[in-house]
Design an enzyme around this catalytic site. Sequence first.
Site, PDB file in Angstrom:
ATOM      1  N   GLY A 105       0.811  -1.214   0.000  1.00  0.00           N
ATOM      2  CA  GLY A 105       0.000   0.000   0.000  1.00  0.00           C
ATOM      3  C   GLY A 105       0.843   1.262   0.000  1.00  0.00           C
ATOM      4  O   GLY A 105       0.449   2.290   0.571  1.00  0.00           O
TER       5      GLY A 105
ATOM      6  N   ASN B  83       6.796   5.774 -10.560  1.00  0.00           N
ATOM      7  CA  ASN B  83       6.006   4.570 -10.311  1.00  0.00           C
ATOM      8  C   ASN B  83       4.619   4.774 -10.909  1.00  0.00           C
ATOM      9  O   ASN B  83       3.734   5.355 -10.282  1.00  0.00           O
ATOM     10  CB  ASN B  83       5.930   4.278  -8.812  1.00  0.00           C
ATOM     11  CG  ASN B  83       5.133   3.024  -8.509  1.00  0.00           C
ATOM     12  OD1 ASN B  83       4.484   2.456  -9.398  1.00  0.00           O
ATOM     13  ND2 ASN B  83       5.161   2.595  -7.263  1.00  0.00           N
TER      14      ASN B  83
ATOM     15  N   CYS C 238       2.151   0.619  -9.621  1.00  0.00           N
ATOM     16  CA  CYS C 238       1.794  -0.141  -8.425  1.00  0.00           C
ATOM     17  C   CYS C 238       0.365  -0.666  -8.606  1.00  0.00           C
ATOM     18  O   CYS C 238      -0.543   0.108  -8.897  1.00  0.00           O
ATOM     19  CB  CYS C 238       1.875   0.747  -7.188  1.00  0.00           C
ATOM     20  SG  CYS C 238       1.379  -0.128  -5.699  1.00  0.00           S
TER      21      CYS C 238
ATOM     22  N   GLY D 135      11.582 -11.171 -11.415  1.00  0.00           N
ATOM     23  CA  GLY D 135      12.025 -12.545 -11.188  1.00  0.00           C
ATOM     24  C   GLY D 135      13.495 -12.806 -11.400  1.00  0.00           C
ATOM     25  O   GLY D 135      13.917 -13.964 -11.450  1.00  0.00           O
TER      26      GLY D 135
END
Lengths: 304, 259
Positions: free
Chosen positions: A73, A126, A129, A243
């Site tokens: 958050g 960003n 998100c 990843g």
Amino acid sequence: MDALTVKVAGVEFRNPFLLASGIWGESGASLHRAYVAGAGGVVTKSIGREPRTGYPNPTIERLDDWGLLNAMGLPNPGIKNYAEEVRFALSKGVKVVGSVFGGTPEEFALLSVEMEKLGVGSIELNLSCPHAKGYGSEIGADPELLSEVVRAVKKAVKVPVWAKLTPNTSDPALLAAAAESAGADAISAINTVRALAIDPVGMRPVLYHGLGGLSGPAIKPIGLAFIWQAYEKVRIPLVGIGGITTPEDAFEYLLAGATLLEVGTAVADSGGTVFHTLADGLREILKERGFGNVAEAVGAAHRK
Amino acid sequence: MRTTVTIEEVVRETPSTVTLRFRYAPTALPGQFVMIWLPGDDEVPMSLSYVEPEPLKGVTVKVMGATSRHFNQLEKGVRVGIRGPYGNHFDLTPSNILLVAGGSGAAVLAPAAEAAHRRGSKVSVALGATTANEILFRDRFARFAEEVFLSTDDGTEGRKGFVTNLLPEILSSRKFDAVWSCGPEVMMVKTLRASEEHGVPFFGSLERQMKCAINLCDACAFGPYHVCTEGPVFDGKTLASVEDFGTFKRDASGQRVRA
Ligand SMILES: Cc1cc2nc3c(=O)[nH]c(=O)nc-3n(C[C@H](O)[C@H](O)[C@H](O)COP(=O)(O)OP(=O)(O)OC[C@H]3O[C@@H](n4cnc5c(N)ncnc54)[C@H](O)[C@@H]3O)c2cc1C
Ligand SMILES: Cc1cc2nc3c(=O)[nH]c(=O)nc-3n(C[C@H](O)[C@H](O)[C@H](O)COP(=O)(O)O)c2cc1C
Ligand code: FES
């Protein structure tokens, strides 16, 4: 120049492995620590205008060794309080990329200006998100809004601006093209993939927020596809994320078209030693496969 | 990985503190903690106050705010989420250990002391509480400790005042090769100072904000350390080297605030 040294929009990094945003990024001491552990640079936690506590726990859910869900958050102390953390890292010689998030183009611009004043070498927006209302991918999945934000920030600062994009879209190339034509100096991708964990005993979502974002090995193929598609569409450098755990993962991202890389989830398991493992391993692979440096390998899979 | 356990035993330790016992197989060492989740409320770090799988593992929770109050109202049969254990543990090799505990601090020290005692160490205990009926694990320690020294803030039991007031006398008259402490941070700061003055190695279990507990989110940042992974047990030298010890914590937003 060392084989691992990479330059993006005029800013040099000693190797392509950066600490990803939101990992070890709350304190300047932790940013410094990642750099000492061998990161080529660090991206700060995404910072907003005001302090934000984020969601209550559970904020993360580990899925064996193949993935991790989070819905933090966007907790952050606000740009004013965070300044001391950035200053600390910079004072230790750390290459810092300042990550910011906002709800409007003006807010993004204001925060980017503050970051630039602190002395960061690049800024990452960003726009991706997946779990904060009114922020992140709610803006970044819309090419129009995304362009407005990038344009506003580009007008406000001199340092290079990276647009961090979301994989939660049907057309990655469209978002990448929008960021490029709005003036972005680089594209970072991907942020986490929207995902959910359910507790079958309690019969409810595990994460307090419900929906979260998936990271770790499970999302590598999604990140590779994003970079692949973006590489075919835009000319600005790409920062590959998603990843990356082994040197082979890193090499694959270079082949798909990434110039820089960010490492998130893998930092947790390794306690930071992953940066040395990745750098040493990639150096070996490049030599073995006949590449003189990182730049030569970028996008090589497109030329086959 | 997260799993669900059923509370099989509820023990009222003091008016403000309860122990919850449950079956949870993963191996744990004294000093480690678990993340316990009350679905619909919050997930919080709790030291294991019973680490052995048999008969039951346990946590001991003192009421501080809404979530810990909720834990204090749980009944037998309730199911809670759990993951862990996480963090490091106490080194059990010292042969003559002094425990200094305040508040819920005895929760983490008790299983460590029991394990050290089983290995042949001698253990003495300085226990502090606000008032007589809040003294935690008095009987549990009495079963194996060499001596148990008590203090209460209001003087209803033992020496009146803070537990740290007992230390000069205890440390001057007996020989220890380790001090283990857990409790309010000001107490630990004073205990560390007293231990240093008497040349006794100090180890303290620290509390910080925790979210991921797996070395990722930085919520638990303490100087360059992550309390969830490199702690919660730190040696005195490390604690003293971090400016925040006893003075600053980070709140849920990551802002450094006065402790
Ligand atoms: C590794 C670790 C192990 C822990 N082990 C235990 C344990 O074994 N038993 C246990 O009861 N708790 C333990 N805690 C603390 C626990 O996780 C919670 O922080 C505590 O229960 C308060 O939660 P709350 O939401 O009820 O209160 P909050 O709403 O968070 O706090 C209520 C009020 O109490 C204050 N407060 C919170 N915690 C403390 C504290 N520790 N000392 C002084 N003031 C405080 C807050 O500042 C606030 O004013 C541990 C914490 C960590 C990090
Ligand atoms: C706990 C956590 C917090 C994150 N916080 C942020 C953030 O604040 N800003 C952001 O742009 N990305 C954030 N991310 C996304 C990562 O930067 C990264 O894009 C993603 O985790 C994929 O990389 P990985 O598979 O290497 O972890 C976060 C990821 C995790 C796991
Ligand atoms: S709680 Fe997330 S790093 Fe320690």
